[in-house]
Design an enzyme around this catalytic site. Structure first.
Site, PDB file in Angstrom:
ATOM      1  N   CYS A   1     -20.985  22.054  32.692  1.00  0.00           N
ATOM      2  CA  CYS A   1     -19.719  22.178  33.430  1.00  0.00           C
ATOM      3  C   CYS A   1     -19.950  22.975  34.720  1.00  0.00           C
ATOM      4  O   CYS A   1     -20.713  22.545  35.576  1.00  0.00           O
ATOM      5  CB  CYS A   1     -18.644  22.793  32.537  1.00  0.00           C
ATOM      6  SG  CYS A   1     -16.983  22.507  33.179  1.00  0.00           S
TER       7      CYS A   1
ATOM      8  N   HIS B   1     -18.391  18.704  28.498  1.00  0.00           N
ATOM      9  CA  HIS B   1     -18.785  19.709  27.506  1.00  0.00           C
ATOM     10  C   HIS B   1     -19.445  19.018  26.311  1.00  0.00           C
ATOM     11  O   HIS B   1     -18.735  18.582  25.411  1.00  0.00           O
ATOM     12  CB  HIS B   1     -17.565  20.507  27.051  1.00  0.00           C
ATOM     13  CG  HIS B   1     -17.099  21.486  28.079  1.00  0.00           C
ATOM     14  ND1 HIS B   1     -17.651  22.735  28.219  1.00  0.00           N
ATOM     15  CD2 HIS B   1     -16.173  21.378  29.058  1.00  0.00           C
ATOM     16  CE1 HIS B   1     -17.078  23.370  29.216  1.00  0.00           C
ATOM     17  NE2 HIS B   1     -16.166  22.561  29.754  1.00  0.00           N
TER      18      HIS B   1
ATOM     19  N   GLU C   1     -20.824  20.238  23.853  1.00  0.00           N
ATOM     20  CA  GLU C   1     -20.533  20.969  22.616  1.00  0.00           C
ATOM     21  C   GLU C   1     -19.138  20.666  22.085  1.00  0.00           C
ATOM     22  O   GLU C   1     -18.782  21.057  20.985  1.00  0.00           O
ATOM     23  CB  GLU C   1     -20.732  22.470  22.849  1.00  0.00           C
ATOM     24  CG  GLU C   1     -19.636  23.189  23.641  1.00  0.00           C
ATOM     25  CD  GLU C   1     -19.702  22.993  25.159  1.00  0.00           C
ATOM     26  OE1 GLU C   1     -20.464  22.112  25.629  1.00  0.00           O
ATOM     27  OE2 GLU C   1     -18.980  23.710  25.882  1.00  0.00           O
TER      28      GLU C   1
END
Lengths: 252, 210
Positions: free
Chosen positions: B79, B186, B188
């Site tokens: 990001c 993202h 994750e």
């Protein structure tokens, strides 16, 4: 293109999911972590946890819940309920939540939105708006304290103000439609999507898959939230997404 | 060991939790003398570009990255962390970045075609990746949806692109050059596809990039 998001909402009290859920397949239907994992597997795009704990202890427990949820799922989630300081926000984000949702505290002191957005970035500040139609003035009025107290704000004016102050997203609940299962409040949502340019999550009124199709086709909302129809397995996220795809709505 | 760089900008927790799920050992630290033991690095980041550069420079982490990481060990920016890898950003004025990759960071509104100016900013939600070029970061992974949240976007040469998304313009989603990697979304928080991409980076870090 971005997909439309489907978001289950879980009410958590003293660390347990309440309002009842009907998951015979789960060991413990009140466990927020297990439910979060279930919805992640079902294809939920995001989750919202609303902490309705009345006690200080309950709020502390919520941080443990957030930490465990963050460790268990791989989709974003928002935490709301009783947040009124940057310290609260920091704790929740550090525990692993992606966004926080502000409601009553923001209406009591609108600068709070600005302080939060400046410190943490607009992308993680959601402002939740509980709105109810007022036939006398032909507007939607904003309510605080879980819908118990009327404010002087119209939904339109408050939405603009919240975005101006730095809200990155709005979670709009129609108090008229909430629990009715007759469809989302398209008129309210149209009004709000026309006056702000941040993502809007529609909430209140979902009863069946076609209601999601209607709200996405008729209002420029980005996401739709529901609680009981998913918890009671009246429909599943997968089924809703299948119908949306058939009707040409872009989903993941 | 993956070093997650703590420079005060960020959701370190969600990245570390994802590594735990993947069972890759990691260390979260802002101290160069601790980080130097790590084999690969993740630079996360949420917030504004100038604050991030100020923090990296003020903590000595910039010098550490320049001298001990860049061109020596794999580095993944996520990001804002990806945007920092480029030469400069126009977020709140103009700020110089780490300049490991050629290109600039500009606001969405400067890049989107006029016809799409009604698109909401930030670009927030799930968008589909299209893989480009044959790159190490995407090898063996199926294209799919990942979760984005950003208002600024990278402008960079085509040869850096490993994946893009479409949001009124081409959004560089994965960039890669030698040991430097960036993901604008993202990973994750991006379900199976994100997990696979993060795993791929960790494996490359373990085995060494060809």
């Amino acid at each position: 293109m971005l997909t439309k998001r489907i978001i289950p909402c879980l009410d958590v009290k003293e660390g347990r999911v309440v309002k009842g859920t009907q998951f015979l397949s789960l060991r413990d239907a009140g466990d927020p972590v297990e439910l979060a994992r279930y919805y992640d597997e079902q294809g939920a795009d995001e989750l919202v946890f609303l902490d309705i704990s009345a006690s200080h202890e309950g709020r502390k427990t919520m941080l443990d819940v957030v930490e465990q949820v963050a460790a268990s799922i791989s989709i974003p989630f928002t935490v709301g309920g009783g947040i009124n300081t940057n310290e609260n926000i920091r704790n929740i984000l550090q525990a692993g939540a992606d966004k926080v949702s502000l409601n009553t505290a923001a209406l009591i002191r609108p600068e709070f939105i600005e302080e939060a957005a400046r410190f943490f970035g607009s992308q993680c500040i959601v402002v939740a708006i509980d709105a109810k139609y007022d036939s006398i003035t032909d507007t939607w009025k904003v309510y605080t304290h879980g819908g118990r107290k009327e404010t002087d704000w119209t939904a339109e004016a408050w939405a603009k103000e919240a975005v101006q102050l730095g809200a990155g997203e709005l979670l709009v609940t129609s108090m008229d439609k909430d629990g009715e299962k007759s469809g989302f409040d398209v008129a309210l949502l149209q009004k709000l999507t026309n006056c702000v340019n941040v993502p809007i999550i529609a909430s209140g009124g979902a009863g069946e898959a076609i209601h999601f199709v209607d709200v996405f086709q008729e209002a420029a909302v980005d996401a739709a939230l529901a609680a009981s129809i998913f918890h009671y397995k009246e429909t599943t996220i997968r089924a809703v997404k299948r119908v949306l795809k058939e009707k040409g709505v872009h989903v993941r | 060991m993956i070093g997650i760089i703590d420079y005060g900008m960020g959701n370190l927790h969600s990245v570390s939790k994802a590594l735990e799920r993947l069972q890759f050992p990691y260390l979260i630290s802002g101290k160069p003398d601790e980080l130097i033991e790590c084999d690969a690095f993740i630079l996360p980041g949420v917030g504004a570009f100038p604050d991030a550069m100020k923090n990296l420079e003020g903590t000595g982490l910039r010098t550490f990255l320049d001298q001990h990481v860049y061109q020596l060990k794999p580095l993944l920016g996520i990001c804002l962390g990806m945007q920092l890898l480029f030469e400069r950003s126009t977020e709140y004025g103009e700020t110089e970045g780490l300049a490991y990759l050629k290109g600039n960071v500009i606001h969405f509104s400067e890049k989107q075609h006029h016809a799409h100016s009604s698109l909401k900013i930030p670009h927030m939600g799930w968008n589909r990746l299209a893989f480009l070029n044959e790159k190490a970061s995407t090898g063996g992974i199926e294209e799919g949806y990942v979760y984005f949240v950003h208002s600024y976007v990278v402008e960079a040469p085509d040869e850096l692109m490993a994946a893009k998304a479409d949001y009124g313009c081409d959004v560089p989603a994965i960039v890669e050059k030698d040991l430097v990697f960036g993901m604008q979304f993202h990973p994750e928080k991006s379900g199976q596809v994100g997990t696979a991409l993060l795993k791929r980076f960790c494996e490359l870090a373990e085995k060494g990039v060809e």
